[in-house]
Design an enzyme around this catalytic site. Structure first.
Site, short mmCIF file in Angstrom:
data_model
loop_
_atom_site.label_atom_id
_atom_site.label_comp_id
_atom_site.label_asym_id
_atom_site.label_seq_id
_atom_site.Cartn_x
_atom_site.Cartn_y
_atom_site.Cartn_z
N ASP A 118 -10.92 6.25 -0.93
CA ASP A 118 -9.62 6.62 -0.38
C ASP A 118 -9.52 8.14 -0.32
O ASP A 118 -9.80 8.83 -1.30
CB ASP A 118 -8.51 6.04 -1.28
CG ASP A 118 -7.16 6.03 -0.60
OD1 ASP A 118 -6.88 6.92 0.23
OD2 ASP A 118 -6.36 5.13 -0.92
N SER A 148 0.86 -1.19 0.00
CA SER A 148 0.00 0.00 0.00
C SER A 148 0.88 1.22 0.00
O SER A 148 1.80 1.33 0.82
CB SER A 148 -0.92 0.02 1.22
OG SER A 148 -1.50 1.31 1.38
N GLY A 149 0.61 2.16 -0.91
CA GLY A 149 1.41 3.38 -0.97
C GLY A 149 1.19 4.27 0.22
O GLY A 149 2.15 4.71 0.88
N SER A 150 -0.07 4.58 0.55
CA SER A 150 -0.33 5.47 1.68
C SER A 150 0.14 4.85 2.99
O SER A 150 0.69 5.54 3.85
CB SER A 150 -1.83 5.82 1.75
OG SER A 150 -2.61 4.67 1.98
N GLY A 199 -1.46 5.37 -3.60
CA GLY A 199 -0.16 5.15 -4.22
C GLY A 199 -0.12 3.95 -5.15
O GLY A 199 0.52 3.98 -6.21
N THR A 200 -0.81 2.86 -4.78
CA THR A 200 -0.84 1.70 -5.66
C THR A 200 -1.65 2.00 -6.92
O THR A 200 -1.35 1.49 -8.00
CB THR A 200 -1.41 0.47 -4.94
OG1 THR A 200 -2.66 0.82 -4.31
CG2 THR A 200 -0.43 -0.05 -3.89
#
Length: 347
Positions: free
Chosen positions: A257, A90-92, A262-263
């Protein structure tokens, strides 16, 4: 106060999306790899239920468990728990974890830049943090290799009819739709409708299409629906273009979100690259429904099995919001918490 369990958490958010970090009170789960450990948490459910269900959690919350890394290259490892999934990356959440490690003093900060390697369930991610006056100002994450899946696929969605979608992987699996074609201007007041429709599209994609990852055979479903805004160019730099877009990601069981995801940004760059619409010279900024933004660029290309992939970098900001001790009174009749469909069920 009585408690039969106490879990220590540093709370944070990355460009609006909550990503709390468990820093104590939980032993590492069994497993030879971080992926195996994440599968144990996904199947066991007890930790997920305790921290994600009400009254301690909520549909808005993601929680990350810090564990010792398995890879000798890694400085720390983390397992991501989202409302419905326990994903590869996960980006965040990686930005939240890096922010907590640095701003919380768990990893030594070097100014003006700190470099560290995190081990996510899906593999290693390299982090570069711009630091100033004791604060990690911006986090750059070299994400997992990302790739375009099947393009221009037709699915049937209840209440919509036939719909054209793309599929992609950006650290997690996406079905991608054209937001404008769906009638969305990508404004905050559309969040409820985007969340509900996005769940229906994701469910339809899982019923009618198939997702396969070359090196993660256990990950066989689409997690999210990305409503992708149009690409616009706002300038140039060093021979490349400054590209901008809007993004809204519907997360199961039905929320949007708060960050640009980010993904999703990594998946979008993989799709653009596959179509010849973005190169390594370009920079893409994605803006969320609340006006927060992530930046993205393509560092290079690689292959996963026989599938062409990009090496994406994403960046964003994170902030610590509090320190919490989640407790369980031994007389609490809901030790695993609870969910109701008013907020947890959007189908």
């Amino acid at each position: 106060m009585r408690s039969s369990k106490t879990i220590h958490v540093i709370s944070a958010h990355a460009e609006g999306e909550v990503g709390d970090v468990i820093v104590g009170g939980v032993l590492p789960p069994p497993g030879d790899t971080i992926w195996d450990q994440s599968r144990h948490i996904a199947s066991d459910q007890r930790l997920r239920n305790f921290v994600l269900n009400e009254p301690r959690g909520g549909v808005f919350r993601h929680v990350n468990l810090l564990v010792p890394p398995k890879d000798p290259q890694a400085d720390a490892a983390f397992i991501i728990m989202e409302p419905e999934d326990t994903p590869p990356m996960s980006g965040s959440n990686s930005i939240c974890v890096a922010t907590v490690l640095l701003d919380g003093g768990l990893f030594p900060m070097q100014e003006p830049e700190t470099h560290l390697v995190l081990e996510a369930p899906g593999g290693l991610v390299r982090v570069r943090a711009e630091c100033d006056n004791g604060k990690a100002r911006r986090i750059f994450v070299q994400n997992l290799p990302s790739f375009a899946g099947d393009l221009d696929q037709r699915i049937e969605v209840e209440g919509v009819g036939s719909l054209t979608v793309d599929t992609a992987f950006g650290g997690d699996s996406f079905v991608v739709v054209d937001a404008a074609a769906m009638g969305f201007a990508m404004t905050p007041d559309e969040a409820h409708d985007i969340a509900r429709l996005g769940v229906r599209i994701t469910n339809a994609a899982n019923a009618q299409l198939q997702f396969r990852h070359p090196t993660l055979p256990d990950w066989r479903h689409f997690s999210f629906c990305l409503f992708a805004g149009p690409i616009t160019q706002r300038g140039t730099h060093d021979g490349g273009r400054d590209l901008h877009t809007t993004a809204a990601v519907a997360i199961q069981p039905g929320k949007v979100d708060r960050s640009p995801t980010g993904t999703a940004l990594s998946a979008r760059m993989a799709l653009l690259h596959a179509r010849g619409e973005m190169t390594a010279a370009d920079h893409l900024t994605a803006t969320s429904l609340i006006g927060s933004s992530f930046g993205g660029r393509i560092l290079g290309t690689t292959t996963l099995g026989e599938r062409a992939a990009i090496l994406p970098e994403i960046s964003g900001r994170g902030w610590i919001t509090g320190i919490h001790q989640h407790m369980l009174d031994p007389d609490d009749p809901w030790p695993q918490g609870y969910r109701l469909s008013d907020s947890w069920g959007a189908r």
